[in-house]
Design an enzyme around this catalytic site. Structure first.
Site, PDB file in Angstrom:
ATOM      1  N   LYS A   6     -10.522 -48.041 -18.414  1.00 54.81           N
ATOM      2  CA  LYS A   6     -10.551 -46.589 -18.656  1.00 54.81           C
ATOM      3  C   LYS A   6      -9.278 -46.041 -19.284  1.00 54.81           C
ATOM      4  O   LYS A   6      -9.341 -45.124 -20.087  1.00 54.81           O
ATOM      5  CB  LYS A   6     -10.872 -45.845 -17.365  1.00 54.81           C
ATOM      6  CG  LYS A   6      -9.779 -45.919 -16.315  1.00 54.81           C
ATOM      7  CD  LYS A   6     -10.227 -45.292 -15.012  1.00 54.81           C
ATOM      8  CE  LYS A   6      -9.125 -45.366 -13.998  1.00 54.81           C
ATOM      9  NZ  LYS A   6      -9.634 -45.417 -12.628  1.00 54.81           N
ATOM     10  N   ARG A 101     -11.007 -40.349  -0.709  1.00 54.91           N
ATOM     11  CA  ARG A 101     -11.639 -40.020  -1.986  1.00 54.91           C
ATOM     12  C   ARG A 101     -13.098 -40.443  -1.817  1.00 54.91           C
ATOM     13  O   ARG A 101     -13.731 -40.005  -0.868  1.00 54.91           O
ATOM     14  CB  ARG A 101     -10.914 -40.684  -3.176  1.00 54.91           C
ATOM     15  CG  ARG A 101     -11.155 -39.915  -4.483  1.00 54.91           C
ATOM     16  CD  ARG A 101     -10.451 -40.520  -5.682  1.00 54.91           C
ATOM     17  NE  ARG A 101     -11.002 -41.818  -6.075  1.00 54.91           N
ATOM     18  CZ  ARG A 101     -10.558 -42.533  -7.107  1.00 54.91           C
ATOM     19  NH1 ARG A 101      -9.561 -42.106  -7.841  1.00 54.91           N
ATOM     20  NH2 ARG A 101     -11.126 -43.693  -7.409  1.00 54.91           N
TER      21      ARG A 101
HETATM   22  C1  LIG Z   1      -9.079 -46.444 -12.038  1.00 51.78           C
HETATM   23  C2  LIG Z   1      -9.721 -47.217 -10.961  1.00 51.78           C
HETATM   24  C3  LIG Z   1      -9.302 -48.540 -10.711  1.00 51.78           C
HETATM   25  C4  LIG Z   1      -8.148 -49.182 -11.431  1.00 51.78           C
HETATM   26  O1  LIG Z   1      -6.962 -48.638 -10.971  1.00 51.78           O
HETATM   27  P1  LIG Z   1      -5.545 -49.228 -11.408  1.00 51.78           P
HETATM   28  O2  LIG Z   1      -4.601 -48.549 -10.492  1.00 51.78           O
HETATM   29  O3  LIG Z   1      -5.357 -48.856 -12.832  1.00 51.78           O
HETATM   30  O4  LIG Z   1      -5.583 -50.691 -11.193  1.00 51.78           O
HETATM   31  C5  LIG Z   1      -9.967 -49.246  -9.727  1.00 51.78           C
HETATM   32  N1  LIG Z   1     -10.977 -48.697  -9.024  1.00 51.78           N
HETATM   33  C6  LIG Z   1     -11.403 -47.436  -9.234  1.00 51.78           C
HETATM   34  C7  LIG Z   1     -12.533 -46.911  -8.421  1.00 51.78           C
HETATM   35  C8  LIG Z   1     -10.794 -46.647 -10.213  1.00 51.78           C
HETATM   36  O5  LIG Z   1     -11.222 -45.402 -10.424  1.00 51.78           O
END
Ligand SMILES: *Cc1c(COP(=O)(O)O)cnc(C)c1O
Length: 325
Positions: A6, A101
């Site tokens: 993302k 969350r």
């Molecule tokens: C963005 C996200 C991740 C990845 O997070 P990082 O800190 O970039 O490794 C993993 N799981 C969910 C649900 C996310 O929204």
């Protein structure tokens, strides 16, 4: 390991690099990014890691293999869409383990699994959790132990296999690599760690990874000797409270052609000798020191970025992305 795309808008260059490096699957929180990846990449498992929007159920089923879920209404819509498309859609149930969350409360997980098993076109793949994002709750033996125990009890209750136990994001790496018993956890979803080479809890570098693989370059559009103090009556600035700072006499002040529309100025680390004074939508104001020559108009300044700055820079249409592998 699930590579989370993302922060790069599902950039094909980065996806390619990760797949060549042996990543097991890709995850993204936005269906648009996953659709782009599905069109361009060799088949690999694609997971929507944010709870699907009810209004996007059809797109989610059409373009991803698995999604992370917490709501029965959404799963019902996914099952209906999958039926229409003659597909089976994989479900990972997210569990609340304290960061508040997304997630189903642990006491309700078995009830939810039972419901998922009843939907004709859904396949229960496993469970997951997300920590350290909203409240900064750290992954540890206790919360990860709870996740493993839940996987065991779901298997015992329903006589099924919990294939995926997704422990979390980059913030889990410190725990996962500490030599701790990782129990049933067999997947981490990593974005920040892979892109920036740091773990997010204390932003310590990860051994063997580069922390400067990505830099942000901005061009100088004005460079002047100016007083360090504003004059006139001071009210709010464009972005709220105006900041006051000590009078440093006359300084070399430069403006770079980048702003809040392009990145998070608080997440930029300038080269030594330069200080970020302020940022507005399109301007980053830099102090290049009392005694220094002003920066040349047209010259470039390179910044290190944190995750927040990276996320916004990669998604700004005004920032051109150049990749070398
Ligand atoms: C963005 C996200 C991740 C990845 O997070 P990082 O800190 O970039 O490794 C993993 N799981 C969910 C649900 C996310 O929204």
């Amino acid at each position: 390991m699930t590579g989370v795309t993302k922060a790069t808008l599902g950039s094909p260059g980065i996806v390619d690099a990760w797949l060549h490096a042996g990543i097991d699957g890709l995850g993204d929180s936005r269906i648009e990014n996953l659709e782009k990846i599905r069109q361009t990449e060799a088949p690999t498992s694609l997971t929507l890691i944010r709870s699907p929007m009810l209004s996007q159920a059809e797109r989610v089923v059409a373009h991803t293999d698995v999604s992370f879920n917490t709501e029965l209404d959404v799963m019902s819509a996914l099952s209906s869409a999958a039926k229409k498309q003659d597909r089976i859609h994989g479900i990972v149930l997210m569990i609340e383990l304290g960061d508040l969350r997304e997630g189903i409360m642990p006491a309700l997980i078995e009830k939810t699994v039972l419901e998922v098993l009843r939907f004709p076109n859904l396949s229960f793949k496993g469970i997951g959790t997300n920590l350290a994002c909203r409240c900064g709750v750290s992954p540890d033996g206790t919360n990860m132990g709870t996740l493993s125990t839940l996987a065991d009890s779901i298997e015992a209750t329903f006589g099924i296999t919990v294939e995926t136990v997704s422990g979390g994001n980059s913030a889990n790496l410190t725990w996962a690599l500490s030599g701790a018993d990782t129990g049933r956890v067999n997947d981490l979803r990593l974005g920040e760690a892979l892109l920036l080479g740091v773990e997010p809890l204390h932003r310590n570098p990860i051994e063997g990874l580069h922390t400067d693989a990505i830099t942000l370059v901005a061009e100088v559009i004005e460079s002047k000797r100016k007083p360090s103090q504003p004059w006139g009556e001071i009210a709010e600035s464009a972005f709220g409270e105006a900041e006051s700072s000590a009078d440093r006499g006359t300084i070399s002040q430069s403006i770079l052609a980048i702003g809040r529309q392009d990145t998070d100025p608080d997440g930029l680390e300038p080269p030594t000798g330069l200080k970020i004074l302020a940022a507005s939508s399109d301007h980053l104001v830099i102090d290049s020191g009392n005694d220094q020559e002003p920066l040349r108009v047209g010259s470039e300044v390179s910044f290190q970025l944190n995750y927040s700055a990276l996320l916004r820079a990669m998604t700004s249409p005004f920032i051109s992305k150049e990749m070398q592998f």
